[in-house]
Design an enzyme around this catalytic site. Structure first.
Site, PDB file in Angstrom:
ATOM      1  N   CYS A 141       0.822  -1.214   0.000  1.00 15.04           N
ATOM      2  CA  CYS A 141       0.000   0.000   0.000  1.00 15.04           C
ATOM      3  C   CYS A 141       0.862   1.273   0.000  1.00 15.04           C
ATOM      4  CB  CYS A 141      -1.004  -0.055   1.137  1.00 15.04           C
ATOM      5  SG  CYS A 141      -2.442   0.976   0.819  1.00 15.04           S
TER       6      CYS A 141
ATOM      7  N   HIS B 223      -3.576  -5.907   2.392  1.00  8.57           N
ATOM      8  CA  HIS B 223      -3.218  -5.974   3.805  1.00  8.57           C
ATOM      9  C   HIS B 223      -3.765  -7.280   4.371  1.00  8.57           C
ATOM     10  CE1 HIS B 223      -2.112  -1.703   4.041  1.00  8.57           C
ATOM     11  NE2 HIS B 223      -3.285  -1.366   3.535  1.00  8.57           N
TER      12      HIS B 223
ATOM     13  N   ARG C 191     -12.768   6.509  -1.163  1.00  8.44           N
ATOM     14  CA  ARG C 191     -11.619   5.709  -0.752  1.00  8.44           C
ATOM     15  C   ARG C 191     -11.923   4.225  -0.997  1.00  8.44           C
ATOM     16  NH1 ARG C 191      -7.290   7.021   2.385  1.00  8.44           N
ATOM     17  NH2 ARG C 191      -6.433   5.307   3.612  1.00  8.44           N
TER      18      ARG C 191
END
Ligand code: GLN
Length: 257
Positions: free
Chosen positions: A91, A190, A126
């Site tokens: 990320c 993640h 987002r």
């Protein structure tokens, strides 16, 4: 042989738990009888130049830019990567190792340039949620994790993606997810990604150590399988559409903002 693994600035790039990738690599290497040294580098300390694997995690925008500036000044990560060291970056870390990304005022700034990848922050929502990808390299199963990022990352035409997004957003361009160029892997996964995907952890180890013995950690494999089955079969029966003009898992044709 001793494998040296460097966890970089987890105080800055540990927001999403990616520091666990180091523990997974240590565990899976030791299970093969490979000795491992885990080196913790805190902000301000020099990055070792001759280690085997370098790990970067995700973080918030401010710490991400601080980490980038320190890495640029230090030069050690770029030096090691140019010499063939393995880099696994998640990320914010993925964005840092690219060619360009947004600075604190939204202007475009240079990344470390380990891979040809350009990050923009579109004004759209987002990207938050589970992410499922089909790896572009053979021998790896479907990979899962969660994503939480504003950035969209466009790869240069010579850059192979880590995978194709099946569910979620990933890079946000043409259903690509992450990058796998030489020994450098970047991803938005993640989880930590290497705990969620032990097979990917072994790929990272193989980049650094060459062929490794078979090792089946029953619990890790069962956990990875459960996530794959739950997320991917769920998505097939409940396709989700995310935002305007962007369908999960399909090439979006989105343009830069
Ligand atoms: N700040 C970056 C973004 O929002 C990275 C976020 C993260 O590492 N999860 O795109």
């Amino acid at each position: 042989m001793t494998l040296t693994i460097v966890r970089i600035y987890h105080d800055l790039l540990g927001t999403y738990g990616d520091q666990g990738n180091a523990e997974v690599l240590c565990h899976r290497a030791r299970a093969r009888g490979i000795e491992v040294e885990l080196v913790e580098v805190t902000p301000g300390e020099p990055i070792p130049r001759s280690a085997d694997i370098y790990l970067l995690g995700g973080g918030e925008d401010g710490p991400q830019l601080a980490a980038l500036e320190m890495l640029r000044t230090d030069g050690g990560l770029k030096y090691a990567a140019a010499g063939g060291a393995t880099v696994f970056a998640v990320c914010a870390g993925f964005q840092i190792i690219g060619e360009s990304l947004p600075g604190s005022g939204g202007e475009t700034i240079s990344g470390l340039g380990l891979v040809d990848a350009h990050t923009h922050y579109p004004k759209s929502k987002r990207s938050v949620g589970e992410l499922v990808i089909a790896p572009t390299r053979g021998g790896l199963p479907i990979l899962t994790g969660f994503e939480n990022h504003q950035g969209f990352t466009k790869l240069g035409s010579e850059m192979p993606a880590l995978g194709r997004t099946l569910s979620g957003v990933g890079n946000g361009f043409y259903a690509t997810e992450g990058v796998w160029h030489g020994n450098v892997i970047g991803t938005y996964l993640h989880g930590p990604a290497l705990a969620r995907n032990p097979e990917l952890a072994d790929s990272v180890l193989q980049c650094a150590a060459g062929p490794i013995a078979k090792f089946d950690d029953e619990f890790a494999t069962a956990f990875a399988q459960e996530r794959r089955q739950t997320l991917w079969s769920h998505e097939k029966t409940h396709p989700i559409v995310l935002g305007v003009g962007f369908s999960r898992g399909r090439a979006s044709g989105l343009q830069f903002p």
